[in-house]
Write an enzyme that holds these catalytic residues in place. Structure first.
Site, PDB file in Angstrom:
ATOM      1  N   GLY A   1      26.223 -16.520   9.772  1.00  0.00           N
ATOM      2  CA  GLY A   1      26.115 -17.085  11.124  1.00  0.00           C
ATOM      3  C   GLY A   1      24.810 -16.689  11.781  1.00  0.00           C
TER       4      GLY A   1
ATOM      5  N   GLU B   1      30.563 -25.349  34.348  1.00  0.00           N
ATOM      6  CA  GLU B   1      29.132 -25.591  34.086  1.00  0.00           C
ATOM      7  C   GLU B   1      28.905 -27.038  33.644  1.00  0.00           C
ATOM      8  OE1 GLU B   1      27.539 -22.448  31.425  1.00  0.00           O
ATOM      9  OE2 GLU B   1      26.549 -21.781  33.258  1.00  0.00           O
TER      10      GLU B   1
ATOM     11  N   GLN C   1      26.483 -12.399  25.715  1.00  0.00           N
ATOM     12  CA  GLN C   1      25.978 -11.062  26.064  1.00  0.00           C
ATOM     13  C   GLN C   1      26.577  -9.976  25.158  1.00  0.00           C
ATOM     14  OE1 GLN C   1      26.537  -8.310  29.920  1.00  0.00           O
ATOM     15  NE2 GLN C   1      26.401 -10.454  30.371  1.00  0.00           N
TER      16      GLN C   1
ATOM     17  N   LYS D   1      20.020 -16.987  36.573  1.00  0.00           N
ATOM     18  CA  LYS D   1      20.596 -17.601  35.362  1.00  0.00           C
ATOM     19  C   LYS D   1      19.474 -17.924  34.362  1.00  0.00           C
ATOM     20  CE  LYS D   1      23.756 -19.961  32.950  1.00  0.00           C
ATOM     21  NZ  LYS D   1      24.957 -19.394  32.406  1.00  0.00           N
TER      22      LYS D   1
HETATM   23  P1  FAD Z   1      27.890 -18.604  17.917  1.00  0.00           P
HETATM   24  O1  FAD Z   1      26.900 -18.632  18.998  1.00  0.00           O
HETATM   25  O2  FAD Z   1      29.049 -19.545  17.988  1.00  0.00           O
HETATM   26  O3  FAD Z   1      27.139 -18.794  16.522  1.00  0.00           O
HETATM   27  C1  FAD Z   1      27.865 -18.926  15.315  1.00  0.00           C
HETATM   28  C2  FAD Z   1      26.932 -19.433  14.236  1.00  0.00           C
HETATM   29  O4  FAD Z   1      27.667 -19.507  13.019  1.00  0.00           O
HETATM   30  C3  FAD Z   1      26.374 -20.813  14.511  1.00  0.00           C
HETATM   31  O5  FAD Z   1      24.982 -20.839  14.259  1.00  0.00           O
HETATM   32  C4  FAD Z   1      27.132 -21.730  13.518  1.00  0.00           C
HETATM   33  O6  FAD Z   1      26.337 -22.826  13.079  1.00  0.00           O
HETATM   34  C5  FAD Z   1      27.432 -20.768  12.384  1.00  0.00           C
HETATM   35  N1  FAD Z   1      28.655 -21.122  11.642  1.00  0.00           N
HETATM   36  C6  FAD Z   1      29.900 -21.250  12.143  1.00  0.00           C
HETATM   37  N2  FAD Z   1      30.770 -21.499  11.142  1.00  0.00           N
HETATM   38  C7  FAD Z   1      30.050 -21.548   9.996  1.00  0.00           C
HETATM   39  C8  FAD Z   1      30.401 -21.742   8.628  1.00  0.00           C
HETATM   40  N3  FAD Z   1      31.656 -21.936   8.232  1.00  0.00           N
HETATM   41  N4  FAD Z   1      29.408 -21.709   7.711  1.00  0.00           N
HETATM   42  C9  FAD Z   1      28.119 -21.486   8.089  1.00  0.00           C
HETATM   43  N5  FAD Z   1      27.740 -21.294   9.372  1.00  0.00           N
HETATM   44  C10 FAD Z   1      28.706 -21.306  10.311  1.00  0.00           C
HETATM   45  N6  FAD Z   1      28.340 -16.581  27.210  1.00  0.00           N
HETATM   46  C11 FAD Z   1      27.630 -15.802  28.050  1.00  0.00           C
HETATM   47  O7  FAD Z   1      27.485 -14.576  27.831  1.00  0.00           O
HETATM   48  N7  FAD Z   1      27.050 -16.331  29.185  1.00  0.00           N
HETATM   49  C12 FAD Z   1      27.114 -17.656  29.477  1.00  0.00           C
HETATM   50  O8  FAD Z   1      26.568 -18.107  30.487  1.00  0.00           O
HETATM   51  C13 FAD Z   1      27.836 -18.513  28.590  1.00  0.00           C
HETATM   52  N8  FAD Z   1      27.894 -19.835  28.822  1.00  0.00           N
HETATM   53  C14 FAD Z   1      28.501 -20.644  27.914  1.00  0.00           C
HETATM   54  C15 FAD Z   1      28.447 -22.026  28.123  1.00  0.00           C
HETATM   55  C16 FAD Z   1      29.025 -22.887  27.209  1.00  0.00           C
HETATM   56  C17 FAD Z   1      28.924 -24.367  27.438  1.00  0.00           C
HETATM   57  C18 FAD Z   1      29.677 -22.370  26.046  1.00  0.00           C
HETATM   58  C19 FAD Z   1      30.296 -23.303  25.042  1.00  0.00           C
HETATM   59  C20 FAD Z   1      29.738 -20.995  25.838  1.00  0.00           C
HETATM   60  C21 FAD Z   1      29.152 -20.118  26.762  1.00  0.00           C
HETATM   61  N9  FAD Z   1      29.153 -18.731  26.569  1.00  0.00           N
HETATM   62  C22 FAD Z   1      28.462 -17.908  27.444  1.00  0.00           C
HETATM   63  C23 FAD Z   1      29.842 -18.128  25.407  1.00  0.00           C
HETATM   64  C24 FAD Z   1      28.858 -17.893  24.252  1.00  0.00           C
HETATM   65  O9  FAD Z   1      28.163 -19.081  23.967  1.00  0.00           O
HETATM   66  C25 FAD Z   1      29.579 -17.390  23.012  1.00  0.00           C
HETATM   67  O10 FAD Z   1      30.322 -16.247  23.347  1.00  0.00           O
HETATM   68  C26 FAD Z   1      28.537 -17.056  21.930  1.00  0.00           C
HETATM   69  O11 FAD Z   1      27.906 -18.244  21.495  1.00  0.00           O
HETATM   70  C27 FAD Z   1      29.151 -16.344  20.726  1.00  0.00           C
HETATM   71  O12 FAD Z   1      28.095 -15.938  19.909  1.00  0.00           O
HETATM   72  P2  FAD Z   1      28.293 -15.730  18.336  1.00  0.00           P
HETATM   73  O13 FAD Z   1      27.016 -15.198  17.819  1.00  0.00           O
HETATM   74  O14 FAD Z   1      29.545 -14.980  18.096  1.00  0.00           O
HETATM   75  O15 FAD Z   1      28.568 -17.182  17.743  1.00  0.00           O
END
Ligand code: FAD
Length: 395
Positions: free
Chosen positions: A8, A164, A309, A368
């Site tokens: 990821g 949002e 975060q 923001k």
């Molecule tokens: P992700 O960001 O989801 O990244 C996961 C990665 O894994 C991606 O690149 C994906 O392509 C890859 N992946 C997934 N499954 C597979 C697979 N099977 N094989 C290969 N690759 C795969 N959080 C905040 O702190 N502040 C905010 O203001 C905020 N606003 C948000 C607004 C929106 C519209 C949304 C949807 C979420 C928001 N969030 C916010 C929450 C935040 O986006 C998530 O908590 C965060 O993205 C999680 O990060 P992560 O690294 O765990 O996973």
């Protein structure tokens, strides 16, 4: 040379990569299903059309050190922690000394009938782009078939993401109206929510501010309205009430990647309750971070909410703990202190908490954008901030 596999390239995965790429004694293999990183926190902007997908993405190869890291663009299918193997869809299986699982979130429908089939999710770039394409197609269709439903957009859920999204949709209303050939007030935007209030993470003052701002933007807020089913072009809610609309967007909640359950991890809604140092129970060389992990907040006695975060911090801690293990040192427990969070209402309005301070309006919107730039810096570095950062502070 120890082999570290990171699954990821989201916030958690790329933050870990940044720490590990600087070390001599490791080689890293990074896997993602896309060849680009996307800022998941900005997906609502692509869905509404206030930003292009290019603005919130960058190529993963732009930020990897090819001497230290191999990038594989492929789908992770299953992790076998007992055999220490990761199965990919197209490429040969990977083996590892240490594994960081950072596969992020998926849409959660809570078993509501028809939600998966008839509502649009917004969880990655293709799905966010599909929402925007769908809205524009309905606006275009209105020109030949002037049915009121075509101009109606319903957002399901009034949490952080739903609010949002509603704010961005309201800002883009004139663009939709232009395509439909109607005045902007004819584009009806609804937000439907089971609870009797919005934004559960914020205090009453901020909730009230948000509701007033949404009222000014002529958003129909349907609170205390549990969704019973999503039928084709219709939301069924409350006591058998119907809300017909050609665009229905699902933002009621998320779960961790299905790969977690497929790999046999003990998890709740795709989130593994990790040990204090972020390792998986019974597997000291497997770190589970970001939205696929649940970490207890000792103050509230509940798991921390899933946010970008905390994902960034977890990614960093997992990388540091792996380096400690390689040097035969004890791992450190993960500690997190939230810096607060700010929800946008379009480009120049927002509300939230920064430190212990409540912020609203333009100053909140400025903050923001600074938060977005900071997170971009932590995953992409200075180059990405300079080309994709938010410096449009005055319009
Ligand atoms: P992700 O960001 O989801 O990244 C996961 C990665 O894994 C991606 O690149 C994906 O392509 C890859 N992946 C997934 N499954 C597979 C697979 N099977 N094989 C290969 N690759 C795969 N959080 C905040 O702190 N502040 C905010 O203001 C905020 N606003 C948000 C607004 C929106 C519209 C949304 C949807 C979420 C928001 N969030 C916010 C929450 C935040 O986006 C998530 O908590 C965060 O993205 C999680 O990060 P992560 O690294 O765990 O996973």
């Amino acid at each position: 040379m120890k082999e570290i596999v990171i699954l990821g390239a989201g916030y958690a995965g790329l933050r870990a990569l940044h720490v590990l790429q600087k070390q001599k004694e490791v080689h890293i293999t990074l896997v993602d299903r896309h060849d680009y990183h996307y800022e998941a926190t900005d997906l609502h902007e692509v869905a509404a059309g206030t930003q292009t997908m290019e603005k919130i993405t960058y190529q993963i190869t732009d930020i990897i050190d090819t001497i230290k890291t191999t990038f594989i663009c492929d789908e992770v299918v299953k992790i076998d922690v007992d055999k220490e193997i990761v199965h990919l869809k197209e490429n040969a299986a990977l083996t590892y000394d240490y594994l960081i699982v950072a596969l992020g979130f998926e849409s959660e429908t809570f078993g509501i009938a028809g939600a998966a089939k008839n509502a649009l999710p917004m969880v990655d770039i293709p799905s966010a782009q599909a929402v925007h394409d769908h809205i524009m197609a309905q606006m275009q269709a209105y020109q030949t078939t002037p049915k009121a439903e075509l101009l109606k957009i319903v957002v399901c859920g009034a949490g952080f993401t739903g609010i949002e999204l509603v704010g961005a949709l309201a800002e883009e209303r004139p663009a939709y109206a232009k395509v439909a050939g109607v005045s902007a007030d004819k584009i009806e935007i609804y937000c439907i929510e089971a609870m009797d209030n919005i934004l559960p993470m914020f205090n009453e003052d901020l909730k009230e501010y948000c509701k007033k701002e949404l009222e000014k933007r002529d958003i129909h807020m349907l609170l205390s309205s549990p969704i019973k089913a999503i039928e084709e072009n219709q939301v069924v809610y409350g006591e058998n009430q119907n809300l017909p609309a050609a665009t229905i967007i699902w933002t009621t909640g998320v779960s961790g990647s299905h790969v977690i359950a497929d790999s046999g991890f003990q998890a709740r809604r795709g989130r593994v309750m990790v040990k204090p140092d972020l390792t998986a129970p019974d597997h000291a060389n497997v770190y589970i971070v970001g939205d696929v992990a649940a970490v207890m907040d000792d103050d509230s006695k509940r798991p921390y909410p899933t946010t970008a975060q905390i994902s960034l911090k977890m990614g960093e801690q997992a990388a540091k703990n792996i380096l400690r293990q390689i040097q035969n040192q004890a791992t450190e427990a993960f500690h997190f202190k939230s810096l607060g969070s700010v929800a946008s209402l379009g480009n120049t309005d927002a509300l939230g908490v920064v430190g212990s301070l409540s912020v609203k309006g333009y100053p909140a919107s400025f903050m923001k954008k600074m938060i977005m730039n900071k997170s971009l810096l932590e995953t992409g570095g200075t180059k990405e901030v300079l080309s994709k950062g938010r410096f449009d502070l005055y319009h």
